[in-house]
Scaffold this motif. Sequence first.
Motif, PDB file in Angstrom:
ATOM      1  N   PHE A 118      33.245  31.177  43.044  1.00 40.45           N
ATOM      2  CA  PHE A 118      32.865  31.314  41.644  1.00 40.45           C
ATOM      3  C   PHE A 118      32.212  32.677  41.404  1.00 40.45           C
ATOM      4  N   MET A 119      31.322  33.092  42.282  1.00 44.54           N
ATOM      5  CA  MET A 119      30.612  34.354  42.108  1.00 44.54           C
ATOM      6  C   MET A 119      31.551  35.551  42.259  1.00 44.54           C
ATOM      7  N   LYS A 120      32.506  35.454  43.138  1.00 43.25           N
ATOM      8  CA  LYS A 120      33.456  36.552  43.320  1.00 43.25           C
ATOM      9  C   LYS A 120      34.268  36.779  42.046  1.00 43.25           C
ATOM     10  N   LYS A 121      34.682  35.694  41.408  1.00 45.20           N
ATOM     11  CA  LYS A 121      35.422  35.826  40.160  1.00 45.20           C
ATOM     12  C   LYS A 121      34.578  36.504  39.077  1.00 45.20           C
ATOM     13  N   ARG A 122      33.304  36.142  39.011  1.00 44.28           N
ATOM     14  CA  ARG A 122      32.439  36.754  37.989  1.00 44.28           C
ATOM     15  C   ARG A 122      32.195  38.223  38.270  1.00 44.28           C
ATOM     16  N   LEU A 123      32.138  38.599  39.528  1.00 45.99           N
ATOM     17  CA  LEU A 123      31.999  40.016  39.863  1.00 45.99           C
ATOM     18  C   LEU A 123      33.268  40.798  39.528  1.00 45.99           C
ATOM     19  N   MET A 124      34.409  40.161  39.689  1.00 52.79           N
ATOM     20  CA  MET A 124      35.654  40.799  39.234  1.00 52.79           C
ATOM     21  C   MET A 124      35.595  41.066  37.732  1.00 52.79           C
ATOM     22  N   LEU A 125      35.073  40.090  36.973  1.00 54.05           N
ATOM     23  CA  LEU A 125      34.920  40.273  35.533  1.00 54.05           C
ATOM     24  C   LEU A 125      33.993  41.448  35.236  1.00 54.05           C
ATOM     25  N   ILE A 126      32.878  41.525  35.953  1.00 50.02           N
ATOM     26  CA  ILE A 126      31.940  42.639  35.759  1.00 50.02           C
ATOM     27  C   ILE A 126      32.638  43.968  36.028  1.00 50.02           C
TER      28      ILE A 126
END
Length: 824
Positions: A770-778
């Motif tokens: 989940f956190m990796k996906k949000r960092l991709m968004l960032i």
Amino acid sequence: MTEMQEALKGARPFGMSFVFSRCTSVATNVWQIVKNLNELAPGKYEELFTGFKDIQVKINPYISRPDFKGEGPLVIPLQDIDASLADRVGGKMANMGEVGNRLKLKTPGGFAVTAHAYHRFMDHNDLSPEIYRLIQTADVSRLDRLYALSSRIQQRVIDAALPGDLEKAIMDHYERLQDRTGKGIRVAMRSSALGEDFMETSFAGQYRSLLNVSGEYIPQVYKEIVASKYGPPAMMYRLRRGIRDEDVPMCVGCVAMVDAVSSGVMYSRNPVNERDDRIIINAVWGLPKPVVDGSTATDLFILSREKPLNIEQKQIALKDQKFVCYPGEGVCRTDITGDLRKMPSLMDRQVLDLAALALKLETHYGMPQDIEWALDETGDIVILQCRPLQQTTARRIPDSHNKGPSVDAPLLLEGGFTASPGAGTGLVFTVRKEADALRFPEGGVLVADQALPRWATLLGRAAAVVTERGSVAGHLANVAREFGVPAIFGLTEAVERLKPGRQITVDADGGRIYQGAVDELLEERVEAKNIMIGSPVHQSLEGAGRHIIPLNLLDPDAPSFKPKHCKTFHDITRFCHEKSVQEMFNFGREHHFPERSGKQLYDNRPMQWWVLNLDDGFEREVDGKYVELSNITSIPMLSIWEGIVFKPWEGPPTMDRKGFVSVMFQATTNPALATGVRSSYGNRNYFMISRNFCSLSCRFGFHFTTVEALVSERSGENYISFQFKGGAADFNRKLKRVLFIQEILEAYGFRTEIKEDNLTARMEDRDMAFMKKRLMLIGYLLIHTRQLDMVMENNASVMHFRSGITVHINELMETDMVDRKTIA
């Protein structure tokens, strides 16, 4: 610093606790930054400590509590007082002395306990430091905590002992008053704090006054009135008006009690319509208490001021009760029976005499006056109080309810009178008891039976006020006008018919209440004046802020970019940021550990990305200048990078004419946009990494971004912190861009906050995937929101970019992480 900048706009109230805590927090953090930089590079930047101390010395006067060194008498008899002694006895007693001694009008005899006496009492019990500490540590913006704090402080004051010399001085002057007026004379004890009864700060009804007090209880009642300085209404009033606690020593007036036959309040002009110069008199039988606390109906007399004076209008109320002096001590409410209920409390001759006095007082002071008066048993008029009248401007004359814009909304109620002009909308909240006040919502419409002074605590939150009983001369009406809160009083059945939770619009000028939000009325609203601007608290923050907020060190390559040229804490922070990055990336080379020095990421994109391996962020150590992406093992960095390279950036958006002008104007007028891009470090974007950690600091032109993340198999430790600030356009365009980014981040589960044009977002306690996906968004947003501020006023351009970004993000969030060699 951003919080301080926002507070200086004055849109929200703040007290000295805010000023002190933010200045202290900034100083503490800047000191730590300087200390850490000197530990990173021993001996190189010690000059910063001297600069820090010099700046702190300049800030201290704005946040230090004044050391009162008052002199003079503890008590002054009223016959020796005039307006020139307002700084010793407070405005209320100074005006009473002025009226009696200069104008020779009848006032009660008595004396004033001075500001010097207040400080003597507080110092004797060491109360000020204790109270200051309690206020600093409390969140007084929360009503429940304000009430708890108030109770604690008031009890502490009441329990304190009067100094012997102060108690003796008070009782000696009471004895002299008895000699002049008769043995056992009872007195009215009234607050007369410094700043009270002034033009902009009436403090109407915010402090305590006690009537018909016997001599033996005077010392105890004095302490109760001093304690009322820390009652919830008074504390909230000072907070909302930006008045420092230490600037309000509590003086107390002690005057012979007038057992009034009738009494009331008169205005030398209309308080709710400055275009109306008629004299307005409110009157009741007995003491004036029900007039000022809004607890009963009052007789109303309106007079023209042309000579001869003429009574233009009478409204004689049905008066069921009155307040009188109790035979023993105190006052009591008694029923009025027979024809007296319907009779006017003043004869026409008395009305005309009062109006003549109002004109005389207005002429003497050179401004409209708010006057409290009484008729004694001999029929003489006694002036009890006189203060400047603050008038407001109604959009429509209150009596002309049939005038105004056409309104296409259901009419719920009509009637009452305008206590404070204007229009407001919100959800109905009925207040019946003190406990209800703790739950009053921001922006609610306060509905109550009586216009009690204690509801003034809620005016800073209220969109409007509606009560069934009350007077335009009451304390709540006075404070509502000061705060610019629309109010209708005397509206029968309001409590019963206005259901809690229903949205209504209060048209105070028209005397009407409508269902829902009525745009036609709300568009006419005059924005409430910003009463924080220019206040003592605001001036303290402004003065301290001059040595904290401005940024003067702009170009890292300039000869002036040195510690000795740091004039503010912002300068020190800017200097340390530049030098700390430089020192960290030079650490390996200077200490002969080249494998630990910063490496440039091998990449063909037109941006420089540098990487500092803190621990295990590389698969293998690198001796040369470059590191390839395939050698990076940092989980959060790789996730950010996948977002960065997901879609090529199409370049800056095409600016419209207004956007171009905005950017050019900001670039030529805002020195903070001189970013020092010639600096070898100013062109770089920095990753500091380990396998599970990443800190990214990047700057694209005028945009600043930092990202910090910890991502591992232990979900409870995972977090992402994101900050975004800056831009070359004007503030409104920059704000619209951060709102645009905020909307996207919140849709994907981030908690966000915006201050000025600074956006912060955070997420934690989620699993690795989940956190990796949000960092991709960032990472994607870092690249693709660049320079969008230039087109944020062009709706067509915004919709175009919003549509494209939405498609990309949907596609990005559906993809799986790929091998880092593929990313490269």
